[in-house]
Motif scaffolding. Structure first.
Motif, short mmCIF file in Angstrom:
data_model
loop_
_atom_site.label_atom_id
_atom_site.label_comp_id
_atom_site.label_asym_id
_atom_site.label_seq_id
_atom_site.Cartn_x
_atom_site.Cartn_y
_atom_site.Cartn_z
N PRO A 56 -11.60 7.89 -9.64
CA PRO A 56 -10.27 8.16 -10.23
C PRO A 56 -9.51 9.27 -9.51
O PRO A 56 -8.29 9.20 -9.38
N VAL A 57 -10.22 10.27 -9.03
CA VAL A 57 -9.57 11.37 -8.30
C VAL A 57 -8.94 10.83 -7.01
O VAL A 57 -7.78 11.14 -6.70
N HIS A 58 -9.69 10.03 -6.29
CA HIS A 58 -9.14 9.43 -5.07
C HIS A 58 -7.91 8.59 -5.37
O HIS A 58 -6.90 8.67 -4.66
N LEU A 59 -8.01 7.77 -6.40
CA LEU A 59 -6.88 6.90 -6.74
C LEU A 59 -5.66 7.70 -7.18
O LEU A 59 -4.53 7.33 -6.85
N ALA A 60 -5.89 8.77 -7.91
CA ALA A 60 -4.77 9.60 -8.38
C ALA A 60 -4.02 10.25 -7.23
O ALA A 60 -2.82 10.53 -7.34
N THR A 61 -4.71 10.46 -6.11
CA THR A 61 -4.06 11.06 -4.95
C THR A 61 -3.63 10.01 -3.93
O THR A 61 -3.22 10.35 -2.82
N GLY A 62 -3.75 8.74 -4.30
CA GLY A 62 -3.34 7.66 -3.41
C GLY A 62 -4.33 7.35 -2.30
O GLY A 62 -3.99 6.68 -1.33
N ASP A 63 -5.55 7.83 -2.44
CA ASP A 63 -6.58 7.64 -1.42
C ASP A 63 -7.45 6.43 -1.78
O ASP A 63 -8.58 6.57 -2.23
#
Length: 89
Positions: A56-63
């Motif tokens: 989720p952290v990666h997705l929240a930053t567009g990664d």
């Protein structure tokens, strides 16, 4: 399923599955700490929990690449615990 959802661009589904995996790994770590002591299984569980939490952290930053890499690392590590501990003796 996280990998499939990520590949198809279904972010909400990937997030839900990643959160479920994170909880599953936390439950496994607790089991291997409390009910069936096995330090290596606890470490594997904590690693999986950390990887699932990273999605989720990666997705929240567009990664999306980072999210996919974390999901793949989870999939590659499954047998690290399943081979020695599933099924339990």
């Amino acid at each position: 399923s996280v990998q499939k959802h990520l590949a198809a661009g279904r972010e909400a589904e990937a997030l839900a599955d990643a959160r479920a995996l994170q909880q599953l790994y936390a439950d496994m770590a607790a089991f291997f700490e409390r009910d069936y002591p096995a330090a290596d299984a606890v470490a594997i569980s904590r690693d999986g929990e950390r990887l699932a939490a990273a999605i989720p952290v990666h997705l929240a930053t567009g990664d999306a690449v980072g999210a996919a890499q974390a999901a793949r690392a989870i999939a590659l590590a499954c047998n690290d615990c399943h081979d020695p501990y599933k099924p339990l003796p």
